[in-house]
Design a protein around this motif. Structure first.
Motif, PDB file in Angstrom:
ATOM      1  N   LEU A 182       0.819  -1.213   0.000  1.00 52.14           N
ATOM      2  CA  LEU A 182       0.000   0.000   0.000  1.00 52.14           C
ATOM      3  C   LEU A 182       0.856   1.266   0.000  1.00 52.14           C
ATOM      4  CD1 LEU A 182      -2.787  -1.062   2.516  1.00 52.14           C
ATOM      5  CD2 LEU A 182      -3.017  -0.755   0.054  1.00 52.14           C
ATOM      6  N   ILE A 183       1.863   1.295   0.862  1.00 51.77           N
ATOM      7  CA  ILE A 183       2.721   2.481   0.940  1.00 51.77           C
ATOM      8  C   ILE A 183       3.540   2.632  -0.337  1.00 51.77           C
ATOM      9  CG2 ILE A 183       4.657   3.543   2.175  1.00 51.77           C
ATOM     10  CD1 ILE A 183       3.537   2.282   4.740  1.00 51.77           C
ATOM     11  N   GLY A 184       4.040   1.525  -0.886  1.00 49.35           N
ATOM     12  CA  GLY A 184       4.801   1.586  -2.132  1.00 49.35           C
ATOM     13  C   GLY A 184       3.972   2.086  -3.296  1.00 49.35           C
ATOM     14  N   THR A 185       2.715   1.649  -3.367  1.00 48.65           N
ATOM     15  CA  THR A 185       1.812   2.137  -4.413  1.00 48.65           C
ATOM     16  C   THR A 185       1.535   3.625  -4.242  1.00 48.65           C
ATOM     17  OG1 THR A 185       0.787  -0.037  -4.589  1.00 48.65           O
ATOM     18  CG2 THR A 185      -0.465   1.823  -5.451  1.00 48.65           C
TER      19      THR A 185
ATOM     20  N   GLY B 197       4.681   9.596  -9.790  1.00 51.49           N
ATOM     21  CA  GLY B 197       4.140   9.474 -11.135  1.00 51.49           C
ATOM     22  C   GLY B 197       4.702   8.342 -11.972  1.00 51.49           C
ATOM     23  N   VAL B 198       4.924   7.178 -11.391  1.00 48.19           N
ATOM     24  CA  VAL B 198       5.457   6.053 -12.159  1.00 48.19           C
ATOM     25  C   VAL B 198       4.422   4.960 -12.381  1.00 48.19           C
ATOM     26  CG1 VAL B 198       7.846   6.431 -11.497  1.00 48.19           C
ATOM     27  CG2 VAL B 198       6.406   4.949 -10.109  1.00 48.19           C
ATOM     28  N   GLN B 199       3.163   5.213 -12.106  1.00 54.09           N
ATOM     29  CA  GLN B 199       2.131   4.203 -12.301  1.00 54.09           C
ATOM     30  C   GLN B 199       1.550   4.281 -13.703  1.00 54.09           C
ATOM     31  OE1 GLN B 199      -0.551   4.948  -9.006  1.00 54.09           O
ATOM     32  NE2 GLN B 199       0.089   2.998  -8.141  1.00 54.09           N
ATOM     33  N   ASP B 200       0.790   3.257 -14.043  1.00 50.18           N
ATOM     34  CA  ASP B 200       0.073   3.172 -15.316  1.00 50.18           C
ATOM     35  C   ASP B 200       1.017   3.208 -16.505  1.00 50.18           C
ATOM     36  OD1 ASP B 200      -2.315   3.074 -13.904  1.00 50.18           O
ATOM     37  OD2 ASP B 200      -2.509   5.242 -13.894  1.00 50.18           O
ATOM     38  N   THR B 201       1.988   2.308 -16.497  1.00 52.81           N
ATOM     39  CA  THR B 201       2.927   2.221 -17.609  1.00 52.81           C
ATOM     40  C   THR B 201       2.437   1.272 -18.692  1.00 52.81           C
ATOM     41  OG1 THR B 201       4.163   0.468 -16.489  1.00 52.81           O
ATOM     42  CG2 THR B 201       4.914   2.741 -16.147  1.00 52.81           C
ATOM     43  N   GLY B 202       1.327   0.578 -18.456  1.00 54.90           N
ATOM     44  CA  GLY B 202       0.797  -0.348 -19.435  1.00 54.90           C
ATOM     45  C   GLY B 202       1.379  -1.742 -19.303  1.00 54.90           C
TER      46      GLY B 202
END
Length: 88
Positions: free
Chosen positions: A44-47, A54-59
């Motif tokens: 949870l904390i890492g997410t 801003g490194v999420q949703d890379t596909g």
């Protein structure tokens, strides 16, 4: 949160916690439940941290987010193992 979400959190927590235990050297004298709880919190904390930078949703697989979660789990495992090892 649905039952599927809870089961997914437990599975992800177990995986992240186990990977965190692999990173920490030596033997950790903590239970599987503690490992799963540390893994869930680390995930949870890492997410959350990954969303802040801003490194999420890379596909695909978010390797930076995964690395953050494992590092946080390793820190959590070593903290829990350090506090549980001091019991008389």
């Amino acid at each position: 949160m649905t039952a599927g979400g809870i089961i997914t959190a437990i599975i992800i927590g177990a995986i992240i916690g186990a990977l965190g235990r692999l990173v920490v050297r030596g033997r950790q004298n903590i239970s599987i439940i503690a490992t799963i709880l540390v893994g869930i919190v680390a995930a949870l904390i890492g997410t959350w941290i990954a969303s802040l930078i801003g490194v999420q949703d890379t596909g695909g697989i978010d390797w930076i987010e995964l690395a953050l979660q494992i590092v946080l789990a390793a820190i959590g495992v070593s903290l829990v193992a350090g506090t549980s090892g001091r019991k008389a």
